[in-house]
Design an enzyme around this catalytic site. Structure first.
Site, PDB file in Angstrom:
ATOM      1  N   LEU A  30      -6.800  -0.720   3.172  1.00 50.09           N
ATOM      2  CA  LEU A  30      -6.929   0.677   3.633  1.00 50.09           C
ATOM      3  C   LEU A  30      -6.517   1.638   2.514  1.00 50.09           C
ATOM      4  O   LEU A  30      -5.690   1.287   1.688  1.00 50.09           O
ATOM      5  CB  LEU A  30      -6.055   0.879   4.869  1.00 50.09           C
ATOM      6  CG  LEU A  30      -6.409  -0.056   6.022  1.00 50.09           C
ATOM      7  CD1 LEU A  30      -5.385   0.083   7.128  1.00 50.09           C
ATOM      8  CD2 LEU A  30      -7.820   0.243   6.504  1.00 50.09           C
TER       9      LEU A  30
ATOM     10  N   LEU B 287      10.520   5.132 -11.399  1.00 44.54           N
ATOM     11  CA  LEU B 287      10.896   4.817 -10.003  1.00 44.54           C
ATOM     12  C   LEU B 287       9.999   3.722  -9.439  1.00 44.54           C
ATOM     13  O   LEU B 287      10.442   2.865  -8.677  1.00 44.54           O
ATOM     14  CB  LEU B 287      10.790   6.063  -9.123  1.00 44.54           C
ATOM     15  CG  LEU B 287      12.000   6.969  -9.061  1.00 44.54           C
ATOM     16  CD1 LEU B 287      11.725   8.182  -8.182  1.00 44.54           C
ATOM     17  CD2 LEU B 287      13.208   6.201  -8.531  1.00 44.54           C
TER      18      LEU B 287
ATOM     19  N   THR C 299      -4.372  -3.100  -4.167  1.00 47.67           N
ATOM     20  CA  THR C 299      -5.481  -2.561  -4.982  1.00 47.67           C
ATOM     21  C   THR C 299      -4.949  -1.380  -5.789  1.00 47.67           C
ATOM     22  O   THR C 299      -3.918  -0.797  -5.448  1.00 47.67           O
ATOM     23  CB  THR C 299      -6.648  -2.054  -4.106  1.00 47.67           C
ATOM     24  OG1 THR C 299      -6.159  -1.031  -3.254  1.00 47.67           O
ATOM     25  CG2 THR C 299      -7.275  -3.174  -3.305  1.00 47.67           C
TER      26      THR C 299
ATOM     27  N   ASN D 280       0.834  -1.195   0.000  1.00 49.00           N
ATOM     28  CA  ASN D 280       0.000   0.000   0.000  1.00 49.00           C
ATOM     29  C   ASN D 280       0.873   1.251   0.000  1.00 49.00           C
ATOM     30  O   ASN D 280       2.098   1.160   0.144  1.00 49.00           O
ATOM     31  CB  ASN D 280      -0.913  -0.008   1.242  1.00 49.00           C
ATOM     32  CG  ASN D 280      -2.212   0.760   1.012  1.00 49.00           C
ATOM     33  OD1 ASN D 280      -2.323   1.560   0.094  1.00 49.00           O
ATOM     34  ND2 ASN D 280      -3.198   0.479   1.855  1.00 49.00           N
ATOM     35  N   PHE D 281       0.264   2.392  -0.192  1.00 48.68           N
ATOM     36  CA  PHE D 281       0.914   3.695  -0.085  1.00 48.68           C
ATOM     37  C   PHE D 281       2.087   3.890  -1.047  1.00 48.68           C
ATOM     38  O   PHE D 281       3.039   4.604  -0.722  1.00 48.68           O
ATOM     39  CB  PHE D 281       1.350   3.958   1.366  1.00 48.68           C
ATOM     40  CG  PHE D 281       0.229   3.843   2.354  1.00 48.68           C
ATOM     41  CD1 PHE D 281       0.203   2.815   3.295  1.00 48.68           C
ATOM     42  CD2 PHE D 281      -0.828   4.746   2.326  1.00 48.68           C
ATOM     43  CE1 PHE D 281      -0.837   2.693   4.204  1.00 48.68           C
ATOM     44  CE2 PHE D 281      -1.891   4.632   3.229  1.00 48.68           C
ATOM     45  CZ  PHE D 281      -1.895   3.597   4.171  1.00 48.68           C
ATOM     46  N   LEU D 282       1.998   3.274  -2.240  1.00 51.32           N
ATOM     47  CA  LEU D 282       3.019   3.543  -3.262  1.00 51.32           C
ATOM     48  C   LEU D 282       2.818   4.986  -3.716  1.00 51.32           C
ATOM     49  O   LEU D 282       1.725   5.345  -4.203  1.00 51.32           O
ATOM     50  CB  LEU D 282       2.884   2.598  -4.440  1.00 51.32           C
ATOM     51  CG  LEU D 282       3.716   2.944  -5.696  1.00 51.32           C
ATOM     52  CD1 LEU D 282       5.201   3.039  -5.376  1.00 51.32           C
ATOM     53  CD2 LEU D 282       3.467   1.902  -6.785  1.00 51.32           C
TER      54      LEU D 282
HETATM   55  C1  LIG Z   1     -12.927  11.697  -2.367  1.00 55.15           C
HETATM   56  O1  LIG Z   1     -11.518  11.786  -2.393  1.00 55.15           O
HETATM   57  C2  LIG Z   1     -10.848  10.913  -3.209  1.00 55.15           C
HETATM   58  C3  LIG Z   1      -9.460  11.013  -3.186  1.00 55.15           C
HETATM   59  C4  LIG Z   1      -8.711  10.160  -3.996  1.00 55.15           C
HETATM   60  C5  LIG Z   1      -9.325   9.188  -4.809  1.00 55.15           C
HETATM   61  C6  LIG Z   1     -10.718   9.088  -4.791  1.00 55.15           C
HETATM   62  C7  LIG Z   1     -11.415   8.070  -5.647  1.00 55.15           C
HETATM   63  C8  LIG Z   1     -10.945   6.678  -5.231  1.00 55.15           C
HETATM   64  N1  LIG Z   1      -9.961   6.149  -5.809  1.00 55.15           N
HETATM   65  N2  LIG Z   1     -11.632   6.057  -4.192  1.00 55.15           N
HETATM   66  C9  LIG Z   1     -11.279   4.794  -3.777  1.00 55.15           C
HETATM   67  O2  LIG Z   1     -10.318   4.182  -4.185  1.00 55.15           O
HETATM   68  C10 LIG Z   1     -12.188   4.170  -2.776  1.00 55.15           C
HETATM   69  C11 LIG Z   1     -13.552   4.345  -2.842  1.00 55.15           C
HETATM   70  C12 LIG Z   1     -14.356   3.684  -1.903  1.00 55.15           C
HETATM   71  C13 LIG Z   1     -13.777   2.865  -0.922  1.00 55.15           C
HETATM   72  N3  LIG Z   1     -12.432   2.720  -0.855  1.00 55.15           N
HETATM   73  C14 LIG Z   1     -11.648   3.358  -1.743  1.00 55.15           C
HETATM   74  O3  LIG Z   1     -10.287   3.222  -1.672  1.00 55.15           O
HETATM   75  C15 LIG Z   1      -9.771   2.843  -0.394  1.00 55.15           C
HETATM   76  C16 LIG Z   1      -9.172   1.444  -0.538  1.00 55.15           C
HETATM   77  C17 LIG Z   1      -7.934   1.486  -1.424  1.00 55.15           C
HETATM   78  N4  LIG Z   1      -6.953   2.475  -0.935  1.00 55.15           N
HETATM   79  C18 LIG Z   1      -7.526   3.824  -0.880  1.00 55.15           C
HETATM   80  C19 LIG Z   1      -8.733   3.873   0.037  1.00 55.15           C
HETATM   81  C20 LIG Z   1     -11.488   9.944  -3.987  1.00 55.15           C
END
Ligand SMILES: COc1cccc(CC(=N)NC(=O)c2cccnc2OC2CCNCC2)c1
Length: 389
Positions: free
Chosen positions: A389, A150, A173, A137-139
């Site tokens: 997460l 990189l 993910t 995570n956190f890449l």
């Molecule tokens: C609303 O603020 C955001 C800021 C950055 C990205 C996104 C869209 C998005 N990519 N959302 C998700 O990946 C996401 C939507 C619903 C539930 N979990 C999620 O991601 C989780 C799990 C994977 N790591 C990030 C947090 C929304």
């Protein structure tokens, strides 16, 4: 599409899709530990590896600042995940964690932290096999260092350090399609503070809808409705572990949580993780459980608001209380705690409450991946019992 790096890795390749002669399980066998590369991969000469000790206030802050300014944004670049320092310490120090898997890249001269990638150990069951994996995570690569290739060397380095601990599989993910998703989930949002969500452009006023009508549409009761609904406490760990382990059996991919894992991942932590359960007032049996984690997003370029307060559905178990009622109580508590929005993936049985509880579909998808582990088929999202997460 060319995936120069991923075509060299032991992951399901697009060309293998549909070839059901390939067995479920590891793609490559483990390497003898003596043959695992002992020294770190080479970085471009101006950079150096560093291990980020999240116990150090200073290093934890450097990681926080890097992610706050350079981590994942939504497709329209209006929001950026803003994980808190407390959240990062929680996410990166579960039972059995390795500091060496918290990897940073610094500029040799300035010592500035410009990239980050992490792994944490997790026992994950795939069908009937429990596999020791790394959850990656956190890449994050600083915006100014993108397309310098990189990320591939950082992925190879975290893989090398995971191999050194005799672990050969990983789970991760991404919002992008890589070779090859084990499952693809749709994310959904439930408005709690519709006026702010519309002001910041997260949501749009529905057609033929006024603002006051919209506020009324998403209004929730002030109090939860389920008798015996209360915060989880330390003495609940054994019962919640039994409840959760039994519930997760129905999914093809799920964490194999023991009491230590439940104590770490599910006991409430202010501003990080909230978890509630239903204790039957008659029998004092624990019959249901719900949880959500706190992941705010920075709002990029809005005069009136800087932060979107978002709750993310984590693990939920319903055995007596209808899941819809349980999750509505979770929404009520999230609203009480001043969250603006409650997010959920369509994993596990979430599909059964999303529409009825007025979740709207998000504009993107989240793809799940396994490293060096092939599954017989691509999983339906409802066959997934794993939330990262
Ligand atoms: C609303 O603020 C955001 C800021 C950055 C990205 C996104 C869209 C998005 N990519 N959302 C998700 O990946 C996401 C939507 C619903 C539930 N979990 C999620 O991601 C989780 C799990 C994977 N790591 C990030 C947090 C929304």
């Amino acid at each position: 599409k060319r995936h120069k790096f991923w075509e060299t890795q032991p992951v399901g390749q697009f060309k293998d899709l549909g070839d059901s002669s390939l067995p479920e399980g590891p793609i490559e066998p483990p390497t003898p530990l003596s043959e695992v590369k002992q020294e770190p991969y080479n970085l471009p000469s101006q950079y150096e590896w560093t291990t980020c000790d999240m116990d150090s206030e200073e290093m934890c802050n450097e990681v926080y600042v890097l992610l706050t300014n350079n981590y994942v944004e939504d497709d329209e670049n209006m929001f950026r995940f803003n994980y808190s320092k407390e959240f990062l310490r929680w996410a990166l120090r579960p039972p059995g964690f390795y500091r060496s898997w918290h990897i940073g890249v610094r500029v040799k001269t300035s010592k500035k932290l410009v990239a980050f990638i992490t792994g944490v150990p997790a026992r994950i069951r795939v069908r009937d096999t429990v596999v020791m994996m790394a959850e990656i995570n956190f890449l994050c690569v600083h915006k100014k260092l993108r397309s310098k290739r990189l990320a591939p060397v950082m992925i190879k380095e975290v893989t090398r350090r995971v191999h050194m601990e005799n672990i050969w599989q990983a789970a991760y993910t991404a919002g992008v399609v890589l070779p090859t998703p084990v499952s693809t989930c749709q994310y959904w949002h439930r408005s709690l503070n519709p006026k702010k969500l519309i002001d910041v452009g997260f949501s749009r006023l529905g057609a033929r809808m006024t603002m006051s009508r919209t506020i009324k549409l998403y209004k929730l009761p002030d109090q939860t409705v389920t008798p015996g609904f209360r915060k989880m406490e330390p003495h609940d760990v054994p019962a919640v572990t039994r409840l959760l382990r039994n519930y997760l059996k129905q999914f093809l991919v799920a964490p194999d949580f023991d009491e230590n894992d439940v104590e770490h991942w599910l006991l409430p932590k202010e501003g990080v993780i909230d978890s509630y359960l239903v204790e039957s007032p008659q029998t004092h049996e624990i019959t249901d459980f719900c949880s959500f984690y706190t992941l705010p997003s920075s709002i990029l370029g809005n005069q009136n608001h800087t932060t979107l307060k978002a709750a993310y559905s984590y693990y939920n178990v319903s055995t007596k209380t209808p899941l819809i009622q349980l999750m509505n109580d979770a929404l009520i508590v999230a609203k009480q705690k001043d969250f603006d929005v409650f997010n959920a993936l369509d994993v596990m049985q979430n599909d059964s409450f999303l529409k009825e509880l007025k979740f709207g579909p998000g504009d993107g998808k989240l793809h799940y991946y396994l490293y060096n582990y092939r599954t017989k088929h691509v999983l339906r999202s409802s066959e997934l019992g794993l939330v990262l997460l």
